[in-house]
Design an enzyme around this catalytic site. Structure first.
Site, PDB file in Angstrom:
ATOM      1  N   ASP A 120      45.441  50.729  26.652  1.00 51.21           N
ATOM      2  CA  ASP A 120      45.618  52.023  25.974  1.00 51.21           C
ATOM      3  C   ASP A 120      45.076  53.137  26.858  1.00 51.21           C
ATOM      4  O   ASP A 120      43.953  53.024  27.368  1.00 51.21           O
ATOM      5  CB  ASP A 120      44.826  52.041  24.659  1.00 51.21           C
ATOM      6  CG  ASP A 120      45.556  51.349  23.522  1.00 51.21           C
ATOM      7  OD1 ASP A 120      46.660  50.823  23.762  1.00 51.21           O
ATOM      8  OD2 ASP A 120      45.016  51.328  22.403  1.00 51.21           O
ATOM      9  N   LYS A 130      53.452  54.258  20.789  1.00 56.36           N
ATOM     10  CA  LYS A 130      53.463  53.790  19.400  1.00 56.36           C
ATOM     11  C   LYS A 130      54.240  54.730  18.481  1.00 56.36           C
ATOM     12  O   LYS A 130      54.094  55.949  18.571  1.00 56.36           O
ATOM     13  CB  LYS A 130      52.030  53.694  18.865  1.00 56.36           C
ATOM     14  CG  LYS A 130      51.203  52.562  19.467  1.00 56.36           C
ATOM     15  CD  LYS A 130      49.867  52.471  18.752  1.00 56.36           C
ATOM     16  CE  LYS A 130      48.843  51.648  19.512  1.00 56.36           C
ATOM     17  NZ  LYS A 130      49.133  50.223  19.570  1.00 56.36           N
ATOM     18  N   GLY A 146      40.416  48.792  17.201  1.00 55.55           N
ATOM     19  CA  GLY A 146      39.363  49.795  17.272  1.00 55.55           C
ATOM     20  C   GLY A 146      38.011  49.325  16.804  1.00 55.55           C
ATOM     21  O   GLY A 146      37.122  50.128  16.541  1.00 55.55           O
ATOM     22  N   GLY A 161      40.595  44.138  19.161  1.00 63.11           N
ATOM     23  CA  GLY A 161      39.187  43.751  19.174  1.00 63.11           C
ATOM     24  C   GLY A 161      38.699  43.214  20.505  1.00 63.11           C
ATOM     25  O   GLY A 161      37.534  42.840  20.627  1.00 63.11           O
ATOM     26  N   GLY A 189      42.701  48.005  23.767  1.00 62.01           N
ATOM     27  CA  GLY A 189      42.806  49.378  23.298  1.00 62.01           C
ATOM     28  C   GLY A 189      41.566  50.152  23.656  1.00 62.01           C
ATOM     29  O   GLY A 189      41.385  50.597  24.786  1.00 62.01           O
TER      30      GLY A 189
END
Lengths: 197, 294
Positions: B24, B81, B153, B214, B235
């Site tokens: 990300d 996204k 997240g 995660g 991410g």
């Protein structure tokens, strides 16, 4: 049985293994440079060439791969693998392994939405071959001893120079193994030739 | 005659990402760090998931300026996204030329019942899943790639592990079922029957399945690979860590050599602090992004 390696740092490794096995060869996934001694030929698979290059550098693979090719053992680069083999790459002029006398252009057909499949003829190897092009490169120029095996709308998409074979598309993504078979045959011939030296 | 947007071209694109890390990023600078570290693709976002969590409110498709900025900065594929069921956001991203669309539960869903009919698009889609039912329904709608959802997240690997184990064990279960048991299995899991037959005969999903949600350390990435992931999405784990470039490089290497423990040990030395994680029991039901779609 002929043992052929597939460089296993990243990318479509499993598909090449399956294709090699369908052609009657034994496939070995190469993750360490020492493993190169076990195999008679090597496939550089499709994936992300920048990622592969970083891992090649990190594990000190570059010279080992160059020596492999220079010892006369066949190498087959598909898509990102073609980029790795090329002597020159489009705008940046230097290459990675710089083993094959071709100048390649990355992502030359465009982004993913321009990715396509089409039937092409591979000179002396296969007619009506379903070629899958994914964010594919093509070959801009070839040296004198490079034989052009296929073009698509005048763009060079497959070529061979002695024991180096390269294509811009993904022969491993279909069940048509004729092109992989051609490479397996190249490896068998080179085994005989290298054994007689 | 050439054909674009075929299953083979769309699924094949994901095959080329295998063994890699998709990161990300929120701007060109981060995208370049990711590419330099060896990412196989980047996901262009306005905020990483942990910031989406912190900000609250409605999370939407990123500003196209950010997506274009990232596309211009790197030569690796760029993903973006769209909200679940948001046909127009997806079309806008397709028109921008992104290489893959993530129809993602990280954004606030636009449709609580229907996902996008992804077979209509030239651009391929990746979707999240927690079990085989979700996985196969998304494939049925035209997803060309899957990722297990995890809990985005959080920097907590527990949900990613749960979902990957679930999907993998269900694949083994399907392989072991007889043909006449398969229809009831389809009924119970809500998975399309024809696709279950294909999974049974091939012994695997017909598309690539990455892990997500995660992953915060090199060991986390290697763990997901050992559990059967084809690659990983990271991410918040990279750009919320103390040393993003180093974390990025280490996670890429650990993903390639996921069974080389000595190497992973070396990679983990002196990395600095990973992102601060969140314990699952502290999340309210509304905080759980994974439950936003079925």
């Amino acid at each position: 049985m002929t043992k052929i390696g597939v460089l296993g740092l990243q990318g479509a490794v499993r598909e090449h293994v399956r294709s090699l096995e369908a052609c009657g060869a034994e496939a070995v996934v190469i993750k360490r440079k020492e493993q190169l001694e076990e195999v008679e030929g090597l496939i550089l698979p499709g994936g992300e060439s920048t990622t592969m290059r970083r891992l090649i550098d990190k594990y000190d693979f570059l010279d080992a791969l160059k020596n492999f090719g220079q010892s006369g053992k066949p190498m087959f680069g598909t898509c990102a693998g073609l980029i790795l083999l090329a002597k020159e790459i489009g705008s940046i002029s230097t290459g990675h392994l710089e083993l094959m006398d071709i100048k390649a252009e990355r992502n030359a057909f465009g982004r993913q939405r321009e990715s396509f499949e089409a039937d092409i003829d591979l000179k002396g190897i296969a007619e009506g071959f379903n070629a899958v092009f994914i964010r594919a490169p093509y070959i801009l120029e070839t040296g004198d001893d490079v034989e052009i095996l296929a073009t698509y709308y005048d763009k060079i998409v497959a070529a061979q120079q002695d024991h180096y074979l390269a294509c811009a598309f993904h022969p491993e993504l279909t069940d048509d193994h004729r092109f992989t078979q051609h490479f397996v045959d190249m490896v068998k011939q080179s085994q005989k030739k290298l054994a007689s030296l | 005659m050439s054909k674009t947007g075929t299953d083979r071209v769309k699924r094949g694109m994901a095959e080329m990402q295998k063994g890699g890390v998709i990161m990300d990023v929120v701007n060109a600078e981060q995208a370049k760090i990711a590419e330099e570290a060896g990412a196989v693709a980047v996901m262009a976002l306005e905020r990483v998931p942990s910031d989406i969590r912190a900000a609250g409110g409605v999370a939407r498709m990123a500003d196209p300026t950010i997506v274009e900025e990232v596309m211009n900065a790197v030569s690796i594929p760029v993903m973006a996204k769209a909200r679940i069921g948001h046909i127009v956001e997806a079309r806008v991203l397709e028109s921008l030329g992104v290489d893959y669309i993530d129809e993602s539960e990280v954004l606030t869903p636009a449709d609580e019942i229907y996902h996008i009919n992804k077979t209509d698009y030239t651009v391929p889609f990746v979707c999240g899943c927690r079990d085989i039912g979700e996985a196969v329904r998304r494939i049925g709608e035209g997803a060309s790639m899957l990722r297990t959802k995890g809990e985005p997240g959080t920097g907590n690997i527990v949900e990613a592990v749960r979902h990957m184990r679930k999907v993998q064990s269900q694949i083994r279960e399907i392989v072991g079922l007889s043909e006449d048991e398969l229809m009831v299995y389809a009924k119970e899991t809500g998975a399309p029957f024809e696709l279950l037959k294909e999974i049974k005969s091939e012994g695997r999903l017909p598309v690539v399945n990455f892990a997500a949600g995660g992953i915060a350390t090199p060991s986390d990435a290697a763990l997901m690979m050992q559990l059967g992931a084809d690659g990983v999405f990271v991410g918040s784990g990279i750009f919320k860590s103390e040393n993003p470039a180093k974390f990025a490089r280490s996670i890429v290497e650990a993903t390639t050599h996921y069974d080389d423990y000595k190497l992973i040990g070396e990679l983990s030395k002196g990395l600095g602090t990973a992102m601060k994680g969140i314990e699952m029991s502290t999340l309210t039901p509304a905080d759980r992004m994974q439950d936003r779609s079925k």
